[in-house]
Design a protein around this motif. Sequence first.
Motif, mmCIF file in Angstrom:
data_model
loop_
_atom_site.group_PDB
_atom_site.id
_atom_site.type_symbol
_atom_site.label_atom_id
_atom_site.label_comp_id
_atom_site.label_asym_id
_atom_site.label_seq_id
_atom_site.Cartn_x
_atom_site.Cartn_y
_atom_site.Cartn_z
ATOM 1 N N ASN A 1 -12.935 -9.993 -6.668
ATOM 2 C CA ASN A 1 -11.945 -9.150 -6.053
ATOM 3 C C ASN A 1 -11.963 -7.744 -6.474
ATOM 4 N N HIS A 2 -10.956 -7.050 -5.921
ATOM 5 C CA HIS A 2 -11.160 -5.426 -6.394
ATOM 6 C C HIS A 2 -9.516 -4.921 -5.919
ATOM 7 N N THR A 3 -9.578 -3.646 -6.738
ATOM 8 C CA THR A 3 -8.289 -3.105 -6.614
ATOM 9 C C THR A 3 -8.217 -2.236 -5.132
ATOM 10 N N GLY A 4 -7.237 -1.844 -4.605
ATOM 11 C CA GLY A 4 -6.942 -1.057 -3.517
ATOM 12 C C GLY A 4 -7.758 -1.660 -2.270
ATOM 13 N N CYS A 5 -7.738 -2.983 -2.069
ATOM 14 C CA CYS A 5 -8.252 -3.670 -0.884
ATOM 15 C C CYS A 5 -7.378 -3.490 0.309
ATOM 16 N N GLY A 6 -8.092 -3.277 1.461
ATOM 17 C CA GLY A 6 -7.308 -2.981 2.721
ATOM 18 C C GLY A 6 -6.361 -4.117 3.264
ATOM 19 N N MET B 1 -15.998 -7.350 2.017
ATOM 20 C CA MET B 1 -16.410 -6.539 3.072
ATOM 21 C C MET B 1 -16.564 -4.945 2.688
ATOM 22 N N ASP B 2 -15.487 -4.695 1.758
ATOM 23 C CA ASP B 2 -15.409 -3.179 1.542
ATOM 24 C C ASP B 2 -16.620 -2.536 0.828
ATOM 25 N N PRO B 3 -17.052 -1.418 1.518
ATOM 26 C CA PRO B 3 -18.301 -0.862 1.305
ATOM 27 C C PRO B 3 -18.371 -0.320 -0.505
HETATM 28 ZN ZN LIG Z 1 -11.288 -5.580 -0.072
#
Ligand SMILES: [Zn+2]
Length: 173
Positions: free
Chosen positions: A88-93, A36-38
Motif C-alpha cells: 500500500n502507500h500514503t497519499g492514495c487517490g 496503479m499509482d505511478p
Molecule cells: Zn494508490
Amino acid sequence: MSNIDKALNANRTYAKKHDRKLGAHPTPKIAVVTCMDPRLSDLPGILGLPHTDLDVIRTGGPAVTEDVLGELVVSTRVLGTTEIMLLNHTGCGFTTFTDEELNAKLIALTGDASPAPMRFFSYKEPEQNTREQMKKVRSHPWIAKEVPVRGFIFDVESGLITEVQPISQDAAA
Ligand SMILES: [Zn+2]
C-alpha cells in the motif's frame, strides 16, 4: 503526436537492445500486489530487486479483488513465487472519495445513471486496508500456508517502506 505514438516509436529503438533471454519462461520470486499509482512503478528501485524477480499485480488502492486472489493463486501455484507482498502507500487517490460519492459524481458528469454502481474499493486508512488485505489473502485455502503474506506501506515522500503487523488470531477473536 500522442504519448502512445511516442512510445511506439521508442519501442523500435528499445527492441534493438532487448535482452532476448527474457523471452524464456519467467521465474519470479515474489508476488507484489500494489497500487496503479505511478509513484509505485519503480519497484526494482524501491525494493532493490531485478524486475525479473517480481510478479507485479496492480489494481487501484490496491484492492485485493477476486481477480487479484486468482492471480496470486496462479503466481504461487503456476509461476512459482514463494512470497506475497501487499504494498500500500500514503497519499492514495482511492482515499479521496467514497464509492458512493464517485458513483454520484459520474452520474452527474455523464447524465447517465444506467450503469450499475461501480465498486471502486475506496478506503480511508492504509494500515487498516493492509490488515484487511492480509486477512483476505491468508484465509484463501488455495494460497499455501508456507507462503508468507506480508503487508507494507510505502511513504511517497520519504521513499521508505514500513511493515504492517497483521491482526493476531487472539486479538481478532
Ligand atoms: Zn494508490
